[in-house]
Design a protein around this motif. Structure first.
Motif, PDB file in Angstrom:
ATOM      1  N   PRO A 100       6.485 -14.497  43.573  1.00 58.70           N
ATOM      2  CA  PRO A 100       7.721 -15.116  43.126  1.00 58.70           C
ATOM      3  C   PRO A 100       7.592 -15.541  41.660  1.00 58.70           C
ATOM      4  O   PRO A 100       6.474 -15.708  41.160  1.00 58.70           O
ATOM      5  CB  PRO A 100       7.852 -16.340  44.051  1.00 58.70           C
ATOM      6  N   PRO A 101       8.710 -15.692  40.942  1.00 60.76           N
ATOM      7  CA  PRO A 101      10.080 -15.621  41.469  1.00 60.76           C
ATOM      8  C   PRO A 101      10.675 -14.211  41.513  1.00 60.76           C
ATOM      9  O   PRO A 101      11.728 -14.009  42.103  1.00 60.76           O
ATOM     10  CB  PRO A 101      10.856 -16.490  40.480  1.00 60.76           C
ATOM     11  N   ASP A 155      15.651 -21.848  46.649  1.00 60.42           N
ATOM     12  CA  ASP A 155      14.567 -22.803  46.400  1.00 60.42           C
ATOM     13  C   ASP A 155      15.167 -24.194  46.579  1.00 60.42           C
ATOM     14  O   ASP A 155      16.092 -24.589  45.858  1.00 60.42           O
ATOM     15  CB  ASP A 155      14.051 -22.594  44.977  1.00 60.42           C
TER      16      ASP A 155
END
Length: 390
Positions: free
Chosen positions: A143-144, A321
């Protein structure tokens, strides 16, 4: 009486999808977790299934699938990807992509074989590999961006590597692997004389980039087993119509395993599925346009609520998130959303990793393939939760 469960099953509990689905029902939550549309399939498909039943297509189908469906699949892959498959020796209809994956991995795995999987990993791959004596070797999507490190992938190949599983568009991240990434994987498969098993069930649900069929890359046609399904494309997840496309030697092994699992797939639904593929060019554009609009609107609504959102390139999932909302781990936060004032179900991402030290714990996955009323009810629940916390 002693415990009756076979030892090979003991390490594996209920899937996260079954668990979350059950909890969503128990708490009467808005289910934005499981990956199924809550809108109906096209009317012509329901009529086609009804017509097939009325025409007497109600007994066992041939184990490898009815001829009209296999022929339509062959024609589609020729048109779409320039790939020529023999419907008699290279196409096998199965009970959804999950059974297709089970048949494939169980038929091709010997004890000690290694299969490379990208993490986060859809939850069916690793148990199948391990139950048949193989080993799953993880390569992390970081990630991201959820891209892989080419050097890390290269190091994962050994003299024990049987193959690699490639899921693109990727569930749960929504990544669409680029042509460069797919070529890197293909080159490593050929250098190491390995197979590629591809999970392409979201191949038509792409918003950014382009879906690359692994089998269409140079040198990969004879070492790729392509697995896909009509479930997500046509909103018929309950029909369980999946399939494998593979070279004859692999098909022989897959069919041999398939005969001992399901033997055959629901006959009238196969005839209707042939109609679905024939009308794909009419059905797909409005569906993809609708999902593209929901992707943007739902993503913005989540941002407005304080989530940090990763816009998916494909699939109908979106990662959020939630660290601005909570310091909890994703599993605990998901349970709080289901059981608390929000009344909204989502999926924690950490469960798609084999080890906690590799797993991010700040992402949850929402499914936006829902009616507008369902999405609005989910957003209202999240706002309610936010209000209670404030």
């Amino acid at each position: 009486m002693r415990d009756l469960m076979a030892d090979r099953l003991r390490p594996y509990g209920a899937s996260i999808f079954a668990t979350i689905g059950q909890k969503a029902i128990q708490h009467q939550s808005v289910n934005l977790g499981q990956g199924f549309p809550d809108f109906d399939c096209p009317d012509y498909l329901k009529q086609a299934a009804t017509d097939a039943m009325a025409a007497g297509h109600n007994q066992y189908a041939p184990p490898h699938g009815v001829e009209p469906l296999r022929r339509e699949l062959a024609d589609f892959y020729q048109r779409q990807y320039g790939l020529s498959y023999d419907p008699q020796t290279e196409i096998t209809v199965q009970v959804g992509s999950t059974q297709a994956m089970f048949s494939t991995l169980s038929a091709l795995t010997n004890p000690g074989d290694e299969w490379i999987v990208f993490e986060p990993t859809y939850d069916t791959y690793v148990p199948i590999i391990e139950m048949f004596g193989g080993k799953a070797v993880p390569v992390v999507l970081h990630p991201p961006t959820f891209a892989f490190d080419p050097e890390e992938l290269k190091r994962a190949f050994t003299n024990k590597t049987r193959g690699i599983i490639v899921n693109t568009p990727h569930n749960p991240t929504g990544r669409v692997f680029s042509h460069e990434e797919m070529t890197q994987i293909a080159d490593l498969c050929q250098t190491n004389d390995c197979l590629a098993v591809t999970d392409e069930v979201y191949e038509h649900l792409v918003f950014e980039g382009q879906h690359i069929a692994m089998a269409s890359l140079p040198g990969m046609r004879e070492r790729t087993i392509t697995i896909s399904s009509l479930a997500k494309t046509f909103s018929i997840t309950g029909w369980k119509i999946g399939y494998c496309l593979a070279p004859p030697a692999a098909t022989l092994a897959i069919r041999r395993m398939h005969q001992f699992i399901a033997f055959a797939v629901a006959t009238p639904f196969q005839y209707a599925a042939a109609q679905a593929i024939r009308h794909m060019d009419q059905v797909l554009p409005p569906l993809v346009a609708d999902l593209a609009a929901k992707r943007l609107a739902f993503g913005q609504a989540l941002r407005d609520l304080g989530f940090s959102v990763l816009d998916p390139q494909g699939t109908f999932f979106i990662l959020a998130d939630f660290r601005a909302w909570s310091a909890k781990k994703d599993v605990d936060f998901v349970l709080e959303l289901i059981e608390g004032p929000a009344g909204v179900a989502s999926i924690p991402i950490s469960v798609f990793y084999g080890a906690a030290d590799r797993a991010p714990s700040q992402f949850i996955r929402f499914c936006f393939a829902k009616k507008e009323s369902t999405l609005q009810a989910g957003l209202a629940g999240l706002k309610r939760y936010q209000g209670v916390r404030a």
